[in-house]
Design a protein around this motif. Structure first.
Motif, PDB file in Angstrom:
ATOM      1  N   GLN A  49       0.843  -1.209   0.000  1.00 45.90           N
ATOM      2  CA  GLN A  49       0.000   0.000   0.000  1.00 45.90           C
ATOM      3  C   GLN A  49       0.873   1.252   0.000  1.00 45.90           C
ATOM      4  O   GLN A  49       1.988   1.241   0.526  1.00 45.90           O
ATOM      5  CB  GLN A  49      -0.936  -0.006   1.220  1.00 45.90           C
ATOM      6  N   TYR A  53      -0.381   7.131   2.144  1.00 46.10           N
ATOM      7  CA  TYR A  53      -1.755   6.789   2.525  1.00 46.10           C
ATOM      8  C   TYR A  53      -1.788   6.102   3.888  1.00 46.10           C
ATOM      9  O   TYR A  53      -2.641   6.400   4.735  1.00 46.10           O
ATOM     10  CB  TYR A  53      -2.389   5.874   1.458  1.00 46.10           C
TER      11      TYR A  53
ATOM     12  N   ALA B  38      -2.864   2.949  -7.462  1.00 47.50           N
ATOM     13  CA  ALA B  38      -3.068   4.386  -7.310  1.00 47.50           C
ATOM     14  C   ALA B  38      -2.146   5.192  -8.213  1.00 47.50           C
ATOM     15  O   ALA B  38      -0.975   4.834  -8.411  1.00 47.50           O
ATOM     16  CB  ALA B  38      -2.874   4.780  -5.859  1.00 47.50           C
ATOM     17  N   VAL B  40      -1.866   8.602  -7.715  1.00 44.35           N
ATOM     18  CA  VAL B  40      -1.416   9.736  -6.902  1.00 44.35           C
ATOM     19  C   VAL B  40      -1.020   9.183  -5.535  1.00 44.35           C
ATOM     20  O   VAL B  40      -1.612   8.207  -5.058  1.00 44.35           O
ATOM     21  CB  VAL B  40      -2.516  10.819  -6.757  1.00 44.35           C
ATOM     22  N   PRO B  41      -0.005   9.808  -4.898  1.00 48.74           N
ATOM     23  CA  PRO B  41       0.541   9.196  -3.668  1.00 48.74           C
ATOM     24  C   PRO B  41      -0.421   9.151  -2.492  1.00 48.74           C
ATOM     25  O   PRO B  41      -0.293   8.295  -1.626  1.00 48.74           O
ATOM     26  CB  PRO B  41       1.766  10.064  -3.350  1.00 48.74           C
ATOM     27  N   GLU B  42      -1.397  10.055  -2.459  1.00 52.27           N
ATOM     28  CA  GLU B  42      -2.298  10.079  -1.307  1.00 52.27           C
ATOM     29  C   GLU B  42      -3.477   9.106  -1.440  1.00 52.27           C
ATOM     30  O   GLU B  42      -4.243   8.942  -0.492  1.00 52.27           O
ATOM     31  CB  GLU B  42      -2.815  11.501  -1.048  1.00 52.27           C
ATOM     32  N   ALA B  43      -3.607   8.472  -2.596  1.00 57.87           N
ATOM     33  CA  ALA B  43      -4.706   7.517  -2.800  1.00 57.87           C
ATOM     34  C   ALA B  43      -4.214   6.098  -2.556  1.00 57.87           C
ATOM     35  O   ALA B  43      -3.076   5.769  -2.888  1.00 57.87           O
ATOM     36  CB  ALA B  43      -5.255   7.640  -4.215  1.00 57.87           C
ATOM     37  N   PRO B  44      -5.071   5.248  -2.012  1.00 60.34           N
ATOM     38  CA  PRO B  44      -4.651   3.852  -1.802  1.00 60.34           C
ATOM     39  C   PRO B  44      -4.797   3.003  -3.063  1.00 60.34           C
ATOM     40  O   PRO B  44      -5.672   3.249  -3.891  1.00 60.34           O
ATOM     41  CB  PRO B  44      -5.627   3.364  -0.729  1.00 60.34           C
ATOM     42  N   ASN B  45      -3.930   2.011  -3.181  1.00 58.25           N
ATOM     43  CA  ASN B  45      -4.152   0.938  -4.149  1.00 58.25           C
ATOM     44  C   ASN B  45      -5.421   0.193  -3.740  1.00 58.25           C
ATOM     45  O   ASN B  45      -5.663  -0.006  -2.545  1.00 58.25           O
ATOM     46  CB  ASN B  45      -2.986  -0.051  -4.141  1.00 58.25           C
ATOM     47  N   ASN B  68     -12.965  12.784   3.486  1.00 58.74           N
ATOM     48  CA  ASN B  68     -11.807  13.007   2.616  1.00 58.74           C
ATOM     49  C   ASN B  68     -12.240  14.006   1.553  1.00 58.74           C
ATOM     50  O   ASN B  68     -13.344  13.900   1.010  1.00 58.74           O
ATOM     51  CB  ASN B  68     -11.361  11.692   1.965  1.00 58.74           C
TER      52      ASN B  68
END
Lengths: 96, 96
Positions: A49, A53, B38, B40-45, B68
């Motif tokens: 992950q 995040y 993901a 973008v880094p702030e979104a989770p896989n 969020n």
């Protein structure tokens, strides 16, 4: 300079230690596994992950911004270093 | 009877449709990718994520229990069927 810039982009990475995170993750394994694959249906897989995040999720559980019966309790005593290390450990597992 | 019991354990699975979820996921792809990885880094896989966890996450964003900036907006108009289908689609991707 490029290395400094890279360190600033992921603000957590400079202090994060995968091995220390692995040791700390012993308390997470009943639900999330030491392999990052969830052992109960209501818990998410964490292997691979995104690190940012994971840091945000743990900080939100710690602050109360995000609520969960289990996570609100276990995240409360975590330090910033604990969170960085746990995020680094789970990020290091599984798909890259 | 066993099938009925199994259906009750995962209350979302009976109605979930991966193909319909894939079509709906077009609106998720900018951050979460059509491959569940993901962007973008702030979104989770999300690839291979637990279906029950994904359903709860989307319902919590929809209700406001979880907040969020992006997800609170995009989850608002989702129906229970949309949520079940999206969860089934992302669960169907990646690691089993």
């Amino acid at each position: 300079m490029a290395a400094l810039a890279a360190a600033c982009v992921t603000s957590t990475s400079f202090a994060a230690d995968v091995k220390t995170g692995r040791a700390k993750a012993v308390q997470c394994q009943a639900c999330h596994g030491m392999d990052g694959l969830a052992k109960v249906p209501e818990a998410p897989n964490l292997a691979g992950q995104n690190e940012d995040y994971l840091v945000k999720a743990l900080k939100d559980f710690r602050s109360g911004a995000r609520q969960n019966e289990m996570m609100s309790v276990v995240a409360k005593p975590l330090s910033d270093a604990d969170i960085a290390n746990l995020a680094a450990f789970y990020h290091s597992l599984g798909p890259k």
